[in-house]
Design a protein around this motif. Structure first.
Motif, PDB file in Angstrom:
ATOM      1  N   ALA A   9       0.582  -0.926   0.447  1.00 23.91           N
ATOM      2  CA  ALA A   9      -0.516   0.677  -0.047  1.00 23.91           C
ATOM      3  C   ALA A   9       1.066   1.012   0.148  1.00 23.91           C
ATOM      4  O   ALA A   9       0.180   2.347  -0.190  1.00 23.91           O
ATOM      5  N   GLU A  10       2.321   1.217  -0.053  1.00 22.60           N
ATOM      6  CA  GLU A  10       2.824   2.672  -0.452  1.00 22.60           C
ATOM      7  C   GLU A  10       3.537   2.840  -1.499  1.00 22.60           C
ATOM      8  O   GLU A  10       3.660   1.380  -1.912  1.00 22.60           O
ATOM      9  N   ASN A  11       4.874   3.735  -1.490  1.00 23.76           N
ATOM     10  CA  ASN A  11       4.875   4.394  -2.731  1.00 23.76           C
ATOM     11  C   ASN A  11       6.770   4.914  -2.599  1.00 23.76           C
ATOM     12  O   ASN A  11       5.970   6.379  -1.558  1.00 23.76           O
ATOM     13  N   LEU A  12       7.776   4.487  -2.547  1.00 24.34           N
ATOM     14  CA  LEU A  12       8.523   5.187  -2.294  1.00 24.34           C
ATOM     15  C   LEU A  12       8.397   6.237  -2.748  1.00 24.34           C
ATOM     16  O   LEU A  12       9.266   7.684  -2.103  1.00 24.34           O
ATOM     17  N   GLU A  13       7.719   6.821  -3.894  1.00 19.89           N
ATOM     18  CA  GLU A  13       8.062   8.013  -4.874  1.00 19.89           C
ATOM     19  C   GLU A  13       7.692   8.886  -3.754  1.00 19.89           C
ATOM     20  O   GLU A  13       7.842  10.042  -4.254  1.00 19.89           O
ATOM     21  N   THR A  14       6.813   8.275  -3.188  1.00 17.80           N
ATOM     22  CA  THR A  14       5.827   9.806  -2.133  1.00 17.80           C
ATOM     23  C   THR A  14       6.710  10.200  -1.023  1.00 17.80           C
ATOM     24  O   THR A  14       5.928  11.214  -0.338  1.00 17.80           O
ATOM     25  N   THR A  15       7.466   9.298  -0.461  1.00 15.54           N
ATOM     26  CA  THR A  15       8.453   9.388   0.712  1.00 15.54           C
ATOM     27  C   THR A  15       9.519  10.904   1.156  1.00 15.54           C
ATOM     28  O   THR A  15       9.743  11.746  -0.222  1.00 15.54           O
ATOM     29  N   TYR A  19      12.537  12.475  -2.075  1.00 16.71           N
ATOM     30  CA  TYR A  19      12.573  13.933  -1.960  1.00 16.71           C
ATOM     31  C   TYR A  19      13.921  14.327  -2.507  1.00 16.71           C
ATOM     32  O   TYR A  19      14.452  14.915  -3.050  1.00 16.71           O
ATOM     33  N   THR A  20      13.924  14.154  -1.257  1.00 15.87           N
ATOM     34  CA  THR A  20      15.517  13.929  -0.378  1.00 15.87           C
ATOM     35  C   THR A  20      16.180  13.578  -1.244  1.00 15.87           C
ATOM     36  O   THR A  20      17.818  14.512  -1.774  1.00 15.87           O
ATOM     37  N   LEU A  21      16.456  12.241  -1.683  1.00 15.82           N
ATOM     38  CA  LEU A  21      17.656  11.522  -2.625  1.00 15.82           C
ATOM     39  C   LEU A  21      17.447  12.688  -3.635  1.00 15.82           C
ATOM     40  O   LEU A  21      18.706  12.628  -5.110  1.00 15.82           O
ATOM     41  N   SER A  22      16.101  12.962  -4.379  1.00 14.05           N
ATOM     42  CA  SER A  22      16.606  13.389  -5.706  1.00 14.05           C
ATOM     43  C   SER A  22      17.455  14.639  -6.229  1.00 14.05           C
ATOM     44  O   SER A  22      17.816  14.972  -6.936  1.00 14.05           O
TER      45      SER A  22
END
Length: 111
Positions: A9-15, A19-22
């Protein structure tokens, strides 16, 4: 009772982590941020010499990306020869505690 999270039920891209890693992922971004943390204001050629292994093109591209993400600022002075300096923005300075922790971890766990 605390409900257990389910990975399906989770998505890493929304954490916040993603964002910091990007903003900081890339071969030299953290190195450039560390350089500016340590030396405050650095000119292009000084940074190139300090890092050593980075090409002029890669340094230029990476600096532009960090500037676009508002982590560093570029100041150009109208003189001959041209003078350009780089420094952390307030947003970039907010990464200093993370960089400090990375330095401390490396000092403690260096083999």
């Amino acid at each position: 009772m605390v409900k257990e999270r389910c990975i399906s039920a989770e998505n890493l891209e929304t954490t916040g982590f993603a964002y910091t890693l990007s903003l900081i992922q890339g071969k030299y971004k953290m190195t450039i941020l560390y350089t500016l943390m340590e030396f405050k204001v650095v000119r292009f050629n000084e940074m190139k010499r300090y890092i050593g292994s980075i090409s002029y093109k890669t340094l230029s591209t990476t600096l532009k990306e960090l500037e676009a993400d508002q982590l560093i600022e570029r100041r150009e002075y109208p003189q001959i020869p041209p003078k350009v300096e780089y420094r952390l923005t307030a947003r970039g300075q907010s990464l200093i505690p993370i960089l400090d922790q990375m330095c401390a971890w490396g000092d403690e766990h260096r083999l």
